[in-house]
Motif scaffolding. Sequence first.
Motif, PDB file in Angstrom:
ATOM      1  N   THR A 371       2.272   4.275   0.869  1.00  5.06           N
ATOM      2  CA  THR A 371       2.752   5.635   1.092  1.00  5.06           C
ATOM      3  C   THR A 371       2.261   6.191   2.427  1.00  5.06           C
ATOM      4  O   THR A 371       1.063   6.131   2.748  1.00  5.06           O
ATOM      5  N   ARG A 372       3.204   6.754   3.201  1.00  2.00           N
ATOM      6  CA  ARG A 372       2.852   7.433   4.453  1.00  2.00           C
ATOM      7  C   ARG A 372       2.614   8.924   4.202  1.00  2.00           C
ATOM      8  O   ARG A 372       3.114   9.483   3.236  1.00  2.00           O
ATOM      9  N   HIS A 373       1.859   9.558   5.081  1.00  2.00           N
ATOM     10  CA  HIS A 373       1.573  10.993   5.004  1.00  2.00           C
ATOM     11  C   HIS A 373       1.043  11.357   3.612  1.00  2.00           C
ATOM     12  O   HIS A 373       1.405  12.381   3.032  1.00  2.00           O
ATOM     13  N   ALA A 374       0.169  10.525   3.073  1.00  2.00           N
ATOM     14  CA  ALA A 374      -0.251  10.662   1.677  1.00  2.00           C
ATOM     15  C   ALA A 374      -0.978  11.966   1.395  1.00  2.00           C
ATOM     16  O   ALA A 374      -0.965  12.456   0.259  1.00  2.00           O
ATOM     17  N   ASP A 375      -1.615  12.548   2.409  1.00  2.00           N
ATOM     18  CA  ASP A 375      -2.385  13.773   2.175  1.00  2.00           C
ATOM     19  C   ASP A 375      -1.537  15.038   2.240  1.00  2.00           C
ATOM     20  O   ASP A 375      -2.010  16.123   1.901  1.00  2.00           O
ATOM     21  N   ALA A 376      -0.279  14.928   2.693  1.00  2.00           N
ATOM     22  CA  ALA A 376       0.595  16.095   2.808  1.00  2.00           C
ATOM     23  C   ALA A 376       1.262  16.400   1.470  1.00  2.00           C
ATOM     24  O   ALA A 376       1.411  15.528   0.612  1.00  2.00           O
ATOM     25  N   ILE A 377       1.657  17.649   1.304  1.00  2.00           N
ATOM     26  CA  ILE A 377       2.434  18.039   0.131  1.00  2.00           C
ATOM     27  C   ILE A 377       3.869  17.547   0.316  1.00  2.00           C
ATOM     28  O   ILE A 377       4.470  17.754   1.371  1.00  2.00           O
ATOM     29  N   HIS A 378       4.408  16.892  -0.690  1.00  2.00           N
ATOM     30  CA  HIS A 378       5.775  16.371  -0.626  1.00  2.00           C
ATOM     31  C   HIS A 378       6.615  16.976  -1.743  1.00  2.00           C
ATOM     32  O   HIS A 378       6.107  17.238  -2.843  1.00  2.00           O
ATOM     33  N   ALA A 383       7.938   8.706   2.354  1.00  2.00           N
ATOM     34  CA  ALA A 383       8.175   7.451   3.061  1.00  2.00           C
ATOM     35  C   ALA A 383       7.115   6.429   2.677  1.00  2.00           C
ATOM     36  O   ALA A 383       5.946   6.769   2.475  1.00  2.00           O
ATOM     37  N   ILE A 384       7.553   5.175   2.570  1.00  2.00           N
ATOM     38  CA  ILE A 384       6.616   4.067   2.390  1.00  2.00           C
ATOM     39  C   ILE A 384       6.797   3.104   3.561  1.00  2.00           C
ATOM     40  O   ILE A 384       7.890   2.996   4.131  1.00  2.00           O
ATOM     41  N   GLY A 404      15.846   3.078  -2.078  1.00  2.00           N
ATOM     42  CA  GLY A 404      15.670   4.132  -1.097  1.00  2.00           C
ATOM     43  C   GLY A 404      16.543   3.890   0.106  1.00  2.00           C
ATOM     44  O   GLY A 404      17.423   3.019   0.105  1.00  2.00           O
ATOM     45  N   VAL A 405      16.299   4.657   1.166  1.00  2.00           N
ATOM     46  CA  VAL A 405      17.075   4.585   2.399  1.00  2.00           C
ATOM     47  C   VAL A 405      16.177   4.070   3.516  1.00  2.00           C
ATOM     48  O   VAL A 405      15.065   4.577   3.712  1.00  2.00           O
ATOM     49  N   GLN A 406      16.651   3.068   4.255  1.00  2.00           N
ATOM     50  CA  GLN A 406      15.877   2.511   5.346  1.00  2.00           C
ATOM     51  C   GLN A 406      15.909   3.449   6.544  1.00  2.00           C
ATOM     52  O   GLN A 406      16.972   3.816   7.033  1.00  2.00           O
ATOM     53  N   VAL A 412      10.862   2.979   4.511  1.00  2.00           N
ATOM     54  CA  VAL A 412      11.858   3.290   3.487  1.00  2.00           C
ATOM     55  C   VAL A 412      11.580   4.683   2.944  1.00  2.00           C
ATOM     56  O   VAL A 412      10.417   5.025   2.655  1.00  2.00           O
ATOM     57  N   LEU A 413      12.629   5.485   2.818  1.00  2.00           N
ATOM     58  CA  LEU A 413      12.509   6.828   2.251  1.00  2.00           C
ATOM     59  C   LEU A 413      12.901   6.770   0.780  1.00  2.00           C
ATOM     60  O   LEU A 413      14.017   6.383   0.432  1.00  2.00           O
TER      61      LEU A 413
END
Length: 436
Positions: A371-378, A383-384, A404-406, A412-413
């Motif tokens: 997981t990217r941006h893991a510390d942000a609120i989603h 994105a992975i 997901g979407v590349q 991948v989103l």
Amino acid sequence: MTHPYIPNAEPGVRARMLAEIGVDSVEEFYADIPAALRLARPLDLPEPFPAEQDLVRHMRGLFAKNVEALSFLGHGTYPHYVPAVCDEVNTRSEFLTAYAGEPYEDHGRFQALFEYVSQMGELLEMDVVNVPTYDGYQAAGTAIRMACRYTNRSKVLLSGAITRDKLSKLRDFLSHDTELVIAPVKDNGEFGDVELDDSYAAIYLETPNLYGVVETRGRELADLAHAHGALLVVGADPISLGVLAPPAAYGADIACGDIQPLGMHQSYGGGHAGYIATQDHEPLVAEFPSRLFGIAPTAVEGEYGFGDVYYDRTSFAHREEGKEWVGTAAALWGITAGVYLALMGPEGMRELGETILARTRYAMDALAPHTRHADAIHFREFAIEVPDAAGLLAGLRERGIFGGVQLDERTVLVCVTERHSIADIDRLAATIKEIL
């Protein structure tokens, strides 16, 4: 022989029309479209069906190709649950077949649209909401152009965390008279640090953004814009506003977005419609090119009517002298969204938002450490990062999952909504682990 019902196809008539507007051929109308995207030959169409049963057989063959699969596809068109009443109302003949509310005494349709904009105004904490534009992309472009007209400037600072398709549309829509400056994206996925001067008309912020990250710098960016006489335009997904602060709460001057999540199916690309909203500030309201509906007393005491407000500012009134042209094809989806909001109510929107927040975080944790941006609120998407995005998605499809979407070679989103159960998310995580 010329078709009797299309006289403008007659060569002499067509030649005179081209001469009148000063071009040599129809092809000149498409000069802005890259040659590689134009079809320089007749369409390769099959022979026509001689009988209705042949068409039915053909359509059944196409339908048979559909597959049931677990899908985590989002990226602009989202798999939210559509209550049956939404489809029941928007397929009623009085709504489905009337074009944009005509005939003009169609008060039932006008009232339905008034109810929609009223509910959207409450959700957004804004006073004025338009009758829908074609889609959220057009709504964003029109909102930015409204800010340019209002400030009499032509430079806009644009969030870097928007989809490539949306950025392409905005460039196409605005490039002839608006300079777009792309803001950087911080490591946590949010709007990056920027400098502004008095040449800018607006800052455009989107939340949740391309990566599903909820932007937290809204008030800071509003203050920055206002300090230089610019506006803050925020693209906000209305389905998130049961739990997230509306743009008006942190100083946005214009809010815009797409209402597809509010009761519309994905439908091979979605039933899209765009909203634009402002406070009741007349100079800014005057820049709306689209229709606005209101309520007014009639000549009969106690009776009210619904219809256009401030009509003389629209492209319908000004025709070729209009500030901007806005079509009317998406009014049906406004009625659908009104049904959805009325059904959900404030409590339902809150519960829905909380569910999506929780399941998004569950999925992010299940797919750690990718997981990217893991510390942000989603909200709804994240994105992975994997060694081979295309290979991973191909492997998932082989196992009955649209994963997901590349976004690029390694990213991948993934989209998670209230329709995804914990078991669905666990299946996705286990299958990705198996493939990797």
